[in-house]
Motif scaffolding. Structure first.
Motif, PDB file in Angstrom:
ATOM      1  N   ALA A  55       0.834  -1.211   0.000  1.00 23.30           N
ATOM      2  CA  ALA A  55       0.000   0.000   0.000  1.00 23.30           C
ATOM      3  C   ALA A  55       0.866   1.257   0.000  1.00 23.30           C
ATOM      4  O   ALA A  55       0.479   2.283  -0.551  1.00 23.30           O
ATOM      5  CB  ALA A  55      -0.928  -0.001   1.216  1.00 23.30           C
ATOM      6  N   THR A  56       2.047   1.170   0.580  1.00 25.62           N
ATOM      7  CA  THR A  56       2.902   2.354   0.668  1.00 25.62           C
ATOM      8  C   THR A  56       3.519   2.727  -0.675  1.00 25.62           C
ATOM      9  O   THR A  56       3.980   3.861  -0.857  1.00 25.62           O
ATOM     10  CB  THR A  56       4.042   2.159   1.684  1.00 25.62           C
ATOM     11  OG1 THR A  56       4.967   1.182   1.181  1.00 25.62           O
ATOM     12  CG2 THR A  56       3.517   1.684   3.032  1.00 25.62           C
ATOM     13  N   VAL A  57       3.559   1.766  -1.615  1.00 23.46           N
ATOM     14  CA  VAL A  57       4.162   2.046  -2.924  1.00 23.46           C
ATOM     15  C   VAL A  57       3.174   1.822  -4.054  1.00 23.46           C
ATOM     16  O   VAL A  57       3.546   1.667  -5.210  1.00 23.46           O
ATOM     17  CB  VAL A  57       5.420   1.174  -3.151  1.00 23.46           C
ATOM     18  CG1 VAL A  57       6.555   1.615  -2.265  1.00 23.46           C
ATOM     19  CG2 VAL A  57       5.119  -0.300  -2.969  1.00 23.46           C
ATOM     20  N   LYS A  58       1.909   1.852  -3.715  1.00 20.64           N
ATOM     21  CA  LYS A  58       0.852   1.554  -4.675  1.00 20.64           C
ATOM     22  C   LYS A  58       0.940   2.412  -5.940  1.00 20.64           C
ATOM     23  O   LYS A  58       0.743   1.930  -7.045  1.00 20.64           O
ATOM     24  CB  LYS A  58      -0.498   1.796  -3.992  1.00 20.64           C
ATOM     25  CG  LYS A  58      -1.680   1.302  -4.774  1.00 20.64           C
ATOM     26  CD  LYS A  58      -2.958   1.449  -3.970  1.00 20.64           C
ATOM     27  CE  LYS A  58      -4.148   1.228  -4.879  1.00 20.64           C
ATOM     28  NZ  LYS A  58      -5.288   0.649  -4.189  1.00 20.64           N
ATOM     29  N   ASP A  59       1.265   3.688  -5.758  1.00 20.18           N
ATOM     30  CA  ASP A  59       1.260   4.596  -6.903  1.00 20.18           C
ATOM     31  C   ASP A  59       2.411   4.354  -7.871  1.00 20.18           C
ATOM     32  O   ASP A  59       2.343   4.733  -9.033  1.00 20.18           O
ATOM     33  CB  ASP A  59       1.277   6.056  -6.419  1.00 20.18           C
ATOM     34  CG  ASP A  59       2.488   6.341  -5.542  1.00 20.18           C
ATOM     35  OD1 ASP A  59       3.044   7.444  -5.630  1.00 20.18           O
ATOM     36  OD2 ASP A  59       2.876   5.461  -4.757  1.00 20.18           O
ATOM     37  N   VAL A  60       3.478   3.731  -7.397  1.00 21.92           N
ATOM     38  CA  VAL A  60       4.634   3.520  -8.281  1.00 21.92           C
ATOM     39  C   VAL A  60       4.798   2.064  -8.717  1.00 21.92           C
ATOM     40  O   VAL A  60       5.597   1.754  -9.603  1.00 21.92           O
ATOM     41  CB  VAL A  60       5.961   3.993  -7.640  1.00 21.92           C
ATOM     42  CG1 VAL A  60       5.986   5.495  -7.547  1.00 21.92           C
ATOM     43  CG2 VAL A  60       6.160   3.351  -6.278  1.00 21.92           C
ATOM     44  N   MET A  61       4.026   1.169  -8.051  1.00 18.15           N
ATOM     45  CA  MET A  61       4.140  -0.248  -8.369  1.00 18.15           C
ATOM     46  C   MET A  61       3.729  -0.477  -9.821  1.00 18.15           C
ATOM     47  O   MET A  61       2.661  -0.039 -10.242  1.00 18.15           O
ATOM     48  CB  MET A  61       3.209  -1.044  -7.439  1.00 18.15           C
ATOM     49  CG  MET A  61       3.543  -2.496  -7.319  1.00 18.15           C
ATOM     50  SD  MET A  61       4.989  -2.781  -6.325  1.00 18.15           S
ATOM     51  CE  MET A  61       5.789  -4.024  -7.291  1.00 18.15           C
ATOM     52  N   GLY A  62       4.566  -1.172 -10.576  1.00 21.71           N
ATOM     53  CA  GLY A  62       4.251  -1.420 -11.976  1.00 21.71           C
ATOM     54  C   GLY A  62       4.776  -0.320 -12.881  1.00 21.71           C
ATOM     55  O   GLY A  62       4.876  -0.477 -14.087  1.00 21.71           O
ATOM     56  N   GLY A  63       5.141   0.818 -12.295  1.00 23.06           N
ATOM     57  CA  GLY A  63       5.701   1.912 -13.079  1.00 23.06           C
ATOM     58  C   GLY A  63       7.173   2.047 -12.764  1.00 23.06           C
ATOM     59  O   GLY A  63       8.004   1.280 -13.241  1.00 23.06           O
ATOM     60  N   ALA A  64       7.504   2.993 -11.899  1.00 25.99           N
ATOM     61  CA  ALA A  64       8.903   3.192 -11.507  1.00 25.99           C
ATOM     62  C   ALA A  64       9.428   1.972 -10.762  1.00 25.99           C
ATOM     63  O   ALA A  64      10.623   1.677 -10.778  1.00 25.99           O
ATOM     64  CB  ALA A  64       9.017   4.432 -10.632  1.00 25.99           C
ATOM     65  N   LEU A  65       8.537   1.244 -10.117  1.00 27.51           N
ATOM     66  CA  LEU A  65       8.924   0.087  -9.301  1.00 27.51           C
ATOM     67  C   LEU A  65       8.421  -1.192  -9.965  1.00 27.51           C
ATOM     68  O   LEU A  65       7.232  -1.392 -10.105  1.00 27.51           O
ATOM     69  CB  LEU A  65       8.309   0.261  -7.907  1.00 27.51           C
ATOM     70  CG  LEU A  65       8.589  -0.799  -6.856  1.00 27.51           C
ATOM     71  CD1 LEU A  65      10.074  -0.994  -6.636  1.00 27.51           C
ATOM     72  CD2 LEU A  65       7.922  -0.410  -5.550  1.00 27.51           C
ATOM     73  N   HIS A  66       9.336  -2.053 -10.401  1.00 30.20           N
ATOM     74  CA  HIS A  66       8.938  -3.279 -11.087  1.00 30.20           C
ATOM     75  C   HIS A  66       8.713  -4.424 -10.123  1.00 30.20           C
ATOM     76  O   HIS A  66       7.887  -5.293 -10.366  1.00 30.20           O
ATOM     77  CB  HIS A  66      10.019  -3.713 -12.086  1.00 30.20           C
ATOM     78  CG  HIS A  66      10.079  -2.829 -13.286  1.00 30.20           C
ATOM     79  ND1 HIS A  66      10.861  -3.116 -14.378  1.00 30.20           N
ATOM     80  CD2 HIS A  66       9.461  -1.675 -13.574  1.00 30.20           C
ATOM     81  CE1 HIS A  66      10.706  -2.163 -15.276  1.00 30.20           C
ATOM     82  NE2 HIS A  66       9.880  -1.282 -14.818  1.00 30.20           N
ATOM     83  N   ALA A  67       9.510  -4.477  -9.081  1.00 29.28           N
ATOM     84  CA  ALA A  67       9.415  -5.621  -8.175  1.00 29.28           C
ATOM     85  C   ALA A  67       9.867  -5.216  -6.790  1.00 29.28           C
ATOM     86  O   ALA A  67      10.824  -4.450  -6.622  1.00 29.28           O
ATOM     87  CB  ALA A  67      10.281  -6.767  -8.683  1.00 29.28           C
ATOM     88  N   LEU A  68       9.174  -5.721  -5.794  1.00 28.92           N
ATOM     89  CA  LEU A  68       9.549  -5.474  -4.411  1.00 28.92           C
ATOM     90  C   LEU A  68       9.381  -6.775  -3.637  1.00 28.92           C
ATOM     91  O   LEU A  68       8.271  -7.155  -3.275  1.00 28.92           O
ATOM     92  CB  LEU A  68       8.666  -4.364  -3.820  1.00 28.92           C
ATOM     93  CG  LEU A  68       8.964  -3.958  -2.372  1.00 28.92           C
ATOM     94  CD1 LEU A  68      10.394  -3.456  -2.226  1.00 28.92           C
ATOM     95  CD2 LEU A  68       7.981  -2.884  -1.908  1.00 28.92           C
ATOM     96  N   ALA A  69      10.487  -7.475  -3.430  1.00 28.42           N
ATOM     97  CA  ALA A  69      10.454  -8.723  -2.660  1.00 28.42           C
ATOM     98  C   ALA A  69      10.336  -8.354  -1.194  1.00 28.42           C
ATOM     99  O   ALA A  69      10.932  -7.375  -0.745  1.00 28.42           O
ATOM    100  CB  ALA A  69      11.717  -9.536  -2.918  1.00 28.42           C
ATOM    101  N   LEU A  70       9.565  -9.139  -0.454  1.00 24.43           N
ATOM    102  CA  LEU A  70       9.279  -8.747   0.923  1.00 24.43           C
ATOM    103  C   LEU A  70       9.613  -9.809   1.949  1.00 24.43           C
ATOM    104  O   LEU A  70       9.311 -10.988   1.762  1.00 24.43           O
ATOM    105  CB  LEU A  70       7.796  -8.396   1.070  1.00 24.43           C
ATOM    106  CG  LEU A  70       7.274  -7.206   0.262  1.00 24.43           C
ATOM    107  CD1 LEU A  70       5.779  -7.031   0.501  1.00 24.43           C
ATOM    108  CD2 LEU A  70       8.019  -5.935   0.633  1.00 24.43           C
TER     109      LEU A  70
END
Lengths: 81, 107
Positions: A55-70
């Motif tokens: 939720a904290t990176v919702k606006d950039v997920m898929g755009g500037a941010l391709h992947a975020l392993a958690l």
């Protein structure tokens, strides 16, 4: 492209008690791995924990941010592999 | 007749005990996260269905809306969303995934 520090900042803003470490996994500023240790995760399923972080990176997920392993743990779970 | 892609996804989710939405196919994954997830599913020794979102951009978008989850791969067990690569790997390492899947297959 996004900076690891920016992702860390956003997660900390949403979860003030969290320890957050974000690393760039591919060197291209768009694939990251985040380790989040937070009491806010207590009692929450893995899916719920991941949703909180996404939720904290919702606006950039898929755009500037391709992947975020958690990796999401409570302080009590720290040290579990 | 226009396509109802959400209904397609619902059908896939309901009709397959073990299902993965992934990049590439189970035999030729096209992303490291998808590959690692497929490898875990293989270890379970069960038949599972793979859907390649790269071959279907409309479904790719719809899957993320359907599960309200921003990333691929996505794994469903017995009609229920279980998680992506990290969650599936973590659950499997803890021994939680196999029992869930066994139960789905009626054991």
């Amino acid at each position: 492209m996004i900076a690891a520090e920016e992702i860390e900042r956003r997660i900390r803003e949403a979860m003030p008690q969290a320890e957050v470490k974000v690393v760039d996994t591919h060197g291209g500023s768009d694939h990251f791995a985040a380790e989040v240790i937070a009491p806010e995760f207590s009692g929450k399923t893995l899916i719920e924990r991941h949703r909180m972080v996404y939720a904290t990176v919702k606006d950039v997920m898929g755009g500037a941010l391709h992947a975020l392993a958690l990796s999401t743990k409570t302080p009590e779970e720290r040290g579990d592999s | 007749m226009s396509r109802d892609v959400m209904a397609e996804i619902k059908e896939e989710v309901d009709n397959n005990k073990l299902l993965i939405y992934m990049k590439g196919s189970k035999d030729f994954p096209q992303c490291g996260f998808s590959m690692r997830t497929v490898n875990v599913l293989r270890e379970l020794g069960r038949d599972f269905k793979d859907v390649n979102v790269l071959a279907d951009p409309e479904k790719w978008q719809a899957v993320k809306t359907f599960s309200d989850w921003p990333t691929i791969p996505q794994v469903y067990v017995d009609g229920k969303f279980v998680g992506g690569c990290d969650i599936v790997n973590e659950m499997h390492a803890k021994g939680e995934l196999a029992p869930m899947v066994d139960q789905a297959f009626g054991e």
